[in-house]
Scaffold this motif. Structure first.
Motif, short mmCIF file in Angstrom:
data_model
loop_
_atom_site.label_atom_id
_atom_site.label_comp_id
_atom_site.label_asym_id
_atom_site.label_seq_id
_atom_site.Cartn_x
_atom_site.Cartn_y
_atom_site.Cartn_z
N GLU A 208 113.32 39.48 77.28
CA GLU A 208 112.40 38.87 78.24
C GLU A 208 113.24 38.29 79.52
OE1 GLU A 208 109.45 35.08 78.53
OE2 GLU A 208 110.44 35.42 76.66
N THR A 209 114.34 37.84 79.39
CA THR A 209 115.17 37.49 80.32
C THR A 209 115.45 38.70 81.33
OG1 THR A 209 116.02 35.54 79.20
CG2 THR A 209 117.10 36.22 81.08
N VAL A 210 115.83 39.82 80.45
CA VAL A 210 116.20 40.71 81.48
C VAL A 210 115.10 41.32 81.91
CG1 VAL A 210 117.25 43.24 81.12
CG2 VAL A 210 118.14 41.41 79.71
N GLY B 75 114.44 34.14 88.01
CA GLY B 75 115.78 33.71 87.79
C GLY B 75 116.03 33.57 86.14
N ILE B 76 117.26 33.39 85.82
CA ILE B 76 117.91 33.49 84.50
C ILE B 76 117.84 31.88 83.95
CG2 ILE B 76 119.73 33.69 82.92
CD1 ILE B 76 120.65 36.01 84.63
N ASP C 38 123.95 34.56 73.52
CA ASP C 38 122.97 34.99 74.28
C ASP C 38 123.82 35.66 75.63
OD1 ASP C 38 120.92 34.10 72.70
OD2 ASP C 38 120.69 32.09 73.66
N VAL C 39 124.60 34.80 76.24
CA VAL C 39 125.24 35.43 77.28
C VAL C 39 126.05 36.88 76.92
CG1 VAL C 39 127.49 35.03 78.44
CG2 VAL C 39 125.80 33.15 78.16
N GLU C 40 126.58 36.88 75.59
CA GLU C 40 126.91 38.16 75.39
C GLU C 40 125.96 39.23 75.44
OE1 GLU C 40 129.94 40.61 72.40
OE2 GLU C 40 129.44 38.41 72.03
N SER C 41 124.81 38.82 74.98
CA SER C 41 123.70 39.88 74.74
C SER C 41 123.03 40.19 76.40
CB SER C 41 122.58 39.09 74.06
OG SER C 41 122.87 39.40 72.63
N LEU C 42 123.09 39.26 77.03
CA LEU C 42 122.72 39.81 78.47
C LEU C 42 123.84 40.56 78.99
CD1 LEU C 42 121.49 36.22 80.12
CD2 LEU C 42 120.21 38.35 79.77
#
Length: 156
Positions: A25-27, A35-36, A44-48
């Motif tokens: 959803e963030t992507v 915004g993020i 989550d940071v790694e996934s983003l």
């Protein structure tokens, strides 16, 4: 971490398997200039970063890098540096280097050794700062010397 994305050609539908819905959803929101959110954990940071790398979204990598200063500390800077290097997140690499160089006094020597191996940019940044310091010191010496020479000329 989000695994491989598949696309069927008949329906032109992209399927992202096992990616946390919050990250996906963030992507998607990011693509629409939303915004993020700040409430990300390291996973989550790694996934983003993975998604940004997968879809060649350098601007998303930069945006993730901008959020990092809110979360880093001496306990997680090595993990964040590994992520920045692994996903070639240049802004995040630079920010990690800045954090490390600003906190040299509180970071353990063993941790610093690991950081220099994990983040090659750190060595270059250290060298640049050392050269800047030398250059400033040399300029000060030259200015002092010129001042002495100038004063000698006026006293004669």
């Amino acid at each position: 971490m989000c695994p491989v994305t598949t696309m069927t050609h008949e329906t032109k539908v992209r399927e992202v398997k096992e990616c946390h819905p919050f990250v996906l959803e963030t992507v998607v929101n990011f693509m629409y200039d939303v915004g993020i959110p700040d409430d990300f954990n390291l996973q989550d940071v790694e996934s983003l970063l993975y998604m940004a790398d997968l879809y060649h979204m350098a601007d998303l990598k930069d945006a993730v890098g901008s959020l990092i200063p809110k979360h880093w500390n001496p306990n997680n800077i090595l993990a964040l540096s590994h992520l920045a290097e692994k996903y070639k997140a240049e802004k995040m690499q630079q920010m990690c280097c800045d954090f490390i160089l600003a906190n040299l006094a509180i970071l353990d020597k063993n941790l610093l050794d690991q950081l220099f191996l994990a983040l090659p940019l750190l060595g270059r940044k250290s060298w640049e700062r050392l050269n800047e310091a030398r250059s400033s010191a040399d300029k000060n010496k030259i200015n002092k010397h010129l001042k002495v020479l100038t004063n000698e000329n006026y006293t004669k």
